[in-house]
Write a protein that holds these residues in place. Structure first.
Motif, PDB file in Angstrom:
ATOM      1  N   CYS A  66       0.812  -1.140  -0.019  1.00  0.00           N
ATOM      2  CA  CYS A  66       0.091  -0.043  -0.092  1.00  0.00           C
ATOM      3  C   CYS A  66       0.916   1.062   0.025  1.00  0.00           C
ATOM      4  O   CYS A  66       1.800   1.250   0.850  1.00  0.00           O
ATOM      5  N   HIS A  95       0.256   4.120   0.792  1.00  0.00           N
ATOM      6  CA  HIS A  95       0.021   5.134   2.285  1.00  0.00           C
ATOM      7  C   HIS A  95       1.230   4.731   3.289  1.00  0.00           C
ATOM      8  O   HIS A  95       1.830   5.541   3.548  1.00  0.00           O
ATOM      9  N   GLY A 127       2.454   1.348   3.599  1.00  0.00           N
ATOM     10  CA  GLY A 127       3.264  -0.048   3.316  1.00  0.00           C
ATOM     11  C   GLY A 127       2.450  -1.187   3.708  1.00  0.00           C
ATOM     12  O   GLY A 127       3.084  -2.246   3.650  1.00  0.00           O
ATOM     13  N   ALA A 128       1.204  -1.178   3.947  1.00  0.00           N
ATOM     14  CA  ALA A 128       0.180  -2.524   4.378  1.00  0.00           C
ATOM     15  C   ALA A 128       0.349  -3.443   3.306  1.00  0.00           C
ATOM     16  O   ALA A 128       0.612  -2.977   1.945  1.00  0.00           O
ATOM     17  N   CYS A 142      -7.691  -0.738   0.894  1.00  0.00           N
ATOM     18  CA  CYS A 142      -6.631  -1.259   1.856  1.00  0.00           C
ATOM     19  C   CYS A 142      -7.249  -1.717   3.308  1.00  0.00           C
ATOM     20  O   CYS A 142      -8.127  -1.069   3.755  1.00  0.00           O
ATOM     21  N   HIS A 197      -6.240   1.210   6.862  1.00  0.00           N
ATOM     22  CA  HIS A 197      -6.608   2.520   7.103  1.00  0.00           C
ATOM     23  C   HIS A 197      -7.744   2.891   6.218  1.00  0.00           C
ATOM     24  O   HIS A 197      -8.188   4.042   5.904  1.00  0.00           O
ATOM     25  N   ARG A 198      -8.162   1.610   5.248  1.00  0.00           N
ATOM     26  CA  ARG A 198      -9.256   2.118   4.324  1.00  0.00           C
ATOM     27  C   ARG A 198      -9.109   2.958   3.211  1.00  0.00           C
ATOM     28  O   ARG A 198     -10.051   3.511   2.645  1.00  0.00           O
ATOM     29  N   TYR A 199      -8.026   3.304   2.874  1.00  0.00           N
ATOM     30  CA  TYR A 199      -7.563   4.033   1.712  1.00  0.00           C
ATOM     31  C   TYR A 199      -8.210   3.269   0.559  1.00  0.00           C
ATOM     32  O   TYR A 199      -7.864   2.281   0.312  1.00  0.00           O
TER      33      TYR A 199
HETATM   34  S1  FES Z   1      -1.402   1.509   4.977  1.00  0.00           S
HETATM   35 FE1  FES Z   1      -2.869   1.131   3.644  1.00  0.00          FE
HETATM   36  S2  FES Z   1      -4.305   2.751   3.879  1.00  0.00           S
HETATM   37 FE2  FES Z   1      -2.807   2.993   5.459  1.00  0.00          FE
END
Ligand code: FES
Length: 106
Positions: free
Chosen positions: A42, A44, A46-47, A61, A64-66
């Motif tokens: 991700c 944002h 790194g997930a 994601c 954090h649901r981005y």
């Molecule tokens: S790590 Fe993916 S939205 Fe924050």
């Protein structure tokens, strides 16, 4: 850039399939009869997007649901980031993605 065959069949379900190319994890998902390939990390924070899901054309994601557009990779309004989307093509029921071979593997 080169086309690499990553699956020798088309996944039946709309489930996500994870593959590894040049040590990169890439997810392939079928959405509305189209296949898309996107990076597993991700943008944002790194997930791992291996357990992400698709909602109205956006990869969501799980952390954090981005949301990121499956077609362009662009984050939803206000995010200001992009998810890496890989060009994908289908030939003879096989899936190919376009990816650059890392310089250290040439
Ligand atoms: S790590 Fe993916 S939205 Fe924050």
């Amino acid at each position: 850039m080169q086309w690499i065959k990553v699956l020798d069949h088309l996944p039946e379900q709309e489930n996500m399939v994870q593959i590894k190319v040049y040590h990169k994890k890439i997810n392939i998902i079928k959405h509305q009869h189209q296949f898309y390939a996107f990076a597993n990390k991700c943008p944002h924070a790194g997930a791992d997007l291996g357990s992400a899901w698709c909602n109205e054309g956006y990869i969501i994601c799980p952390v954090h649901r981005y949301g990121y557009c499956l077609k362009t990779g662009k984050g939803k309004a206000g995010q200001g980031d992009y998810l890496r989307i890989y060009p994908l093509k289908i030939e003879d029921n096989c899936i190919f993605i376009q990816i650059k071979k890392p310089w250290w593997m040439i």
